[in-house]
Enzyme design. Sequence first.
Site, PDB file in Angstrom:
ATOM      1  N   ALA A 260       0.848  -1.201   0.000  1.00  0.00           N
ATOM      2  CA  ALA A 260       0.000   0.000   0.000  1.00  0.00           C
ATOM      3  C   ALA A 260       0.878   1.244   0.000  1.00  0.00           C
ATOM      4  O   ALA A 260       1.973   1.235   0.534  1.00  0.00           O
ATOM      5  CB  ALA A 260      -0.886  -0.002   1.243  1.00  0.00           C
ATOM      6  N   CYS A 268       2.949   1.220 -18.183  1.00  0.00           N
ATOM      7  CA  CYS A 268       2.144   0.037 -18.508  1.00  0.00           C
ATOM      8  C   CYS A 268       0.805  -0.016 -17.767  1.00  0.00           C
ATOM      9  O   CYS A 268      -0.245   0.109 -18.392  1.00  0.00           O
ATOM     10  CB  CYS A 268       2.944  -1.225 -18.235  1.00  0.00           C
ATOM     11  SG  CYS A 268       4.484  -1.246 -19.169  1.00  0.00           S
TER      12      CYS A 268
HETATM   13  C1  UGA Z   1       4.257  -4.210 -15.243  1.00  0.00           C
HETATM   14  C2  UGA Z   1       3.996  -5.707 -14.979  1.00  0.00           C
HETATM   15  O1  UGA Z   1       4.346  -6.020 -13.637  1.00  0.00           O
HETATM   16  C3  UGA Z   1       4.810  -6.574 -15.942  1.00  0.00           C
HETATM   17  O2  UGA Z   1       4.494  -7.939 -15.742  1.00  0.00           O
HETATM   18  C4  UGA Z   1       4.466  -6.159 -17.368  1.00  0.00           C
HETATM   19  O3  UGA Z   1       5.217  -6.905 -18.319  1.00  0.00           O
HETATM   20  C5  UGA Z   1       4.783  -4.685 -17.543  1.00  0.00           C
HETATM   21  O4  UGA Z   1       3.997  -3.916 -16.611  1.00  0.00           O
HETATM   22  C6  UGA Z   1       4.420  -4.304 -18.957  1.00  0.00           C
HETATM   23  O5  UGA Z   1       3.232  -4.325 -19.295  1.00  0.00           O
HETATM   24  O6  UGA Z   1       5.331  -4.086 -19.776  1.00  0.00           O
HETATM   25  P1  UGA Z   1       6.225  -2.522 -14.562  1.00  0.00           P
HETATM   26  O7  UGA Z   1       5.382  -1.439 -15.163  1.00  0.00           O
HETATM   27  O8  UGA Z   1       7.681  -2.590 -14.893  1.00  0.00           O
HETATM   28  O9  UGA Z   1       5.633  -3.967 -14.953  1.00  0.00           O
HETATM   29  O10 UGA Z   1       6.127  -2.338 -13.000  1.00  0.00           O
HETATM   30  P2  UGA Z   1       5.529  -3.133 -11.754  1.00  0.00           P
HETATM   31  O11 UGA Z   1       6.628  -3.780 -11.014  1.00  0.00           O
HETATM   32  O12 UGA Z   1       4.366  -3.949 -12.132  1.00  0.00           O
HETATM   33  O13 UGA Z   1       5.011  -1.895 -10.872  1.00  0.00           O
HETATM   34  C7  UGA Z   1       3.996  -1.048 -11.373  1.00  0.00           C
HETATM   35  C8  UGA Z   1       3.658   0.020 -10.383  1.00  0.00           C
HETATM   36  O14 UGA Z   1       2.950  -0.543  -9.290  1.00  0.00           O
HETATM   37  C9  UGA Z   1       4.844   0.759  -9.769  1.00  0.00           C
HETATM   38  O15 UGA Z   1       4.542   2.151  -9.750  1.00  0.00           O
HETATM   39  C10 UGA Z   1       4.939   0.220  -8.368  1.00  0.00           C
HETATM   40  O16 UGA Z   1       5.494   1.137  -7.473  1.00  0.00           O
HETATM   41  C11 UGA Z   1       3.474  -0.055  -8.064  1.00  0.00           C
HETATM   42  N1  UGA Z   1       3.282  -1.072  -7.018  1.00  0.00           N
HETATM   43  C12 UGA Z   1       3.729  -2.346  -7.204  1.00  0.00           C
HETATM   44  C13 UGA Z   1       2.611  -0.726  -5.864  1.00  0.00           C
HETATM   45  O17 UGA Z   1       2.167   0.429  -5.680  1.00  0.00           O
HETATM   46  N2  UGA Z   1       2.418  -1.674  -4.898  1.00  0.00           N
HETATM   47  C14 UGA Z   1       2.871  -2.943  -5.050  1.00  0.00           C
HETATM   48  O18 UGA Z   1       2.660  -3.763  -4.133  1.00  0.00           O
HETATM   49  C15 UGA Z   1       3.536  -3.285  -6.232  1.00  0.00           C
END
Ligand code: UGA
Length: 441
Positions: A260, A268
Site C-alpha cells: 500500500a 504500462c
Molecule cells: C508491469 C507488470 O508487472 C509486468 O508484468 C508487465 O510486463 C509490464 O507492466 C508491462 O506491461 O510491460 P512494470 O510497469 O515494470 O511492470 O512495474 P511493476 O513492477 O508492475 O510496478 C507497477 C507500479 O505498481 C509501480 O509504480 C509500483 O510502485 C506499483 N506497485 C507495485 C505498488 O504500488 N504496490 C505494489 O505492491 C507493487
Amino acid sequence: MKISVFGTGYLGATHAVCMAELGHTVIGVDVDATKIERLAAGDAPFYEPGLPSLLRTHVASGRLRFTTDYSEAANFADLHFIGVGTPQREPDFAADTTFVEQVVRDLAPLLPRNAIIVGKSTVPVGTAAKLQELANTGVARGLQAEVVWNPEFLREGFAINDTLDPDRIVIGVANANSEGEQVLRRAYAPILERERACPVVVTDLETAELVKVSANAFLATKISFINAVSEVCEAAGADVTVLADAIGLDDRIGRKFLGAGLGFGGGCLPKDIRAFMARAGELGADQALTFLREVDSINMRRREKMVELTSRACGGTVLGKTIAVLGASFKPNSDDVRDSPALNVAGMLSLKGANTIVYDPKALANARRSFPTLNYAESALEACAGADAVLVATEWREFVQLDPETVGAVARGRVLLDGRNCMPSDRWCNLGWSYYALGRG
Ligand code: UGA
C-alpha cells in the site's frame, strides 16, 4: 537463428539483447536514428540493471547489431519480433496501434522469403488478426508471413531476468499446425530445455492478446484493493501494512503486490487498464470492466491523499514550506518517470506553494525534462538540507537505508512522510522524527 526486433525501447532493446544472449544473431531496428547510434555503440538509452554489460558483450561479439534500415532487417532475419509502443490515445484512452501496424505495413513488402512475425507489444484484442491481414496484403505474391502473438511480461528493473527466466511463455497462433509456434519454440529452446523449464501456453491469437492485458489489470486491481483498504485503515485507525502481511499469508491471496502507498504508475499499468476498458467498450462488453474505472480512481486518489497528509504534517499548509521529495521514478531500479506518482505529488505540492526539491538516484535527467519547473538536488542529503519535511515517494534502497541522525542534522524539521510504507519507522521515531504514512492510522 537470425532474428530481428522492431522497436528498441524497454521491451525491444531488452528482447534483442536477450535473444543474442540465447545464442541467436540479432538485428535491432528503430526509426529513431539517435537511439540506434547509441545502442550500436553499446550504450543503453535507459537505465536497466544488467542491460549495459550484455549489450556491450553482444555488440562486441557481432551477434547483435542495430539499424534504421527495414530492408536490411527483412533480408537478414526469418523471425521478426515487434516490440514498438502502443501509447494511450487521446481522447478515448484506447491504445494507439499505429506504430505496430506501420511496422507490418513497411516490413511485409520488403520480405524476400516466407517469414514469421511475432507480436510482443501490448495491444487491444483483435490487433493480431488485423496485422495478419496487413501482412497478407503486403507480402510479395507467393510469399507468406505468419503472425504469432507472444506477449511479454517483463518488469522494468528486472527486465533481463524476466526475459531469460520467464514464469511462462504464451504463444498465440491462428491455426493448430502453426509453423510460427515451432519456430518460436526453437528460438526459446535454451529456456525451454532447462531442467525446470517454464510452462508454455499455446492458444489462439485473441486469448494471447488478452492474457497480457488481463495480467496487468489484475496486478493493478490488487494494488488498488490494498490502497482502498488503506483508506479504511486511515479512517479506522488501523495499520494497512500489518493487515497486508496477515491476509498475504493466505497463499490464495499472497503478499506480493499488496504494497500500500502511492500506488501504481509507469508506462504500462495505468495505460493498459484504460485501453482494456476502451476495447471492452468497443466490443460491447464495457460493463464487464467498469470496476477498472474504480481501480484507476483509487490509484489516483492516493496521490491527492499524500498531498493532504503532507499539508497536515506541515501544520495545515505547505505554502512556503520546503519539502524534500525523495524519488522521481515510478518505481525503484528504473529511470522511467512516465506517470510517476512521485513526480505527480511533487508537482501538486509545488502548485500549492511548496518549495519542492526532488532527488532520484537514476531518474533526475528524465524528471528534469518532464517537470522542468521543479527544483532538483544531486543527492538525498542535498535535497533534505533545510527541508521542513522529507517525503519518500519511491522506495529506492538508498532511501530506506538513510540515517535519520544524518538527515536530521541538515533538515529544518524532523517530519518524515513515507509514501511507500518502506521506511523503518521505529528508527526514525526514536530519533525524534514525526512519522506519517498512508494507511497507518
Ligand atoms: C508491469 C507488470 O508487472 C509486468 O508484468 C508487465 O510486463 C509490464 O507492466 C508491462 O506491461 O510491460 P512494470 O510497469 O515494470 O511492470 O512495474 P511493476 O513492477 O508492475 O510496478 C507497477 C507500479 O505498481 C509501480 O509504480 C509500483 O510502485 C506499483 N506497485 C507495485 C505498488 O504500488 N504496490 C505494489 O505492491 C507493487
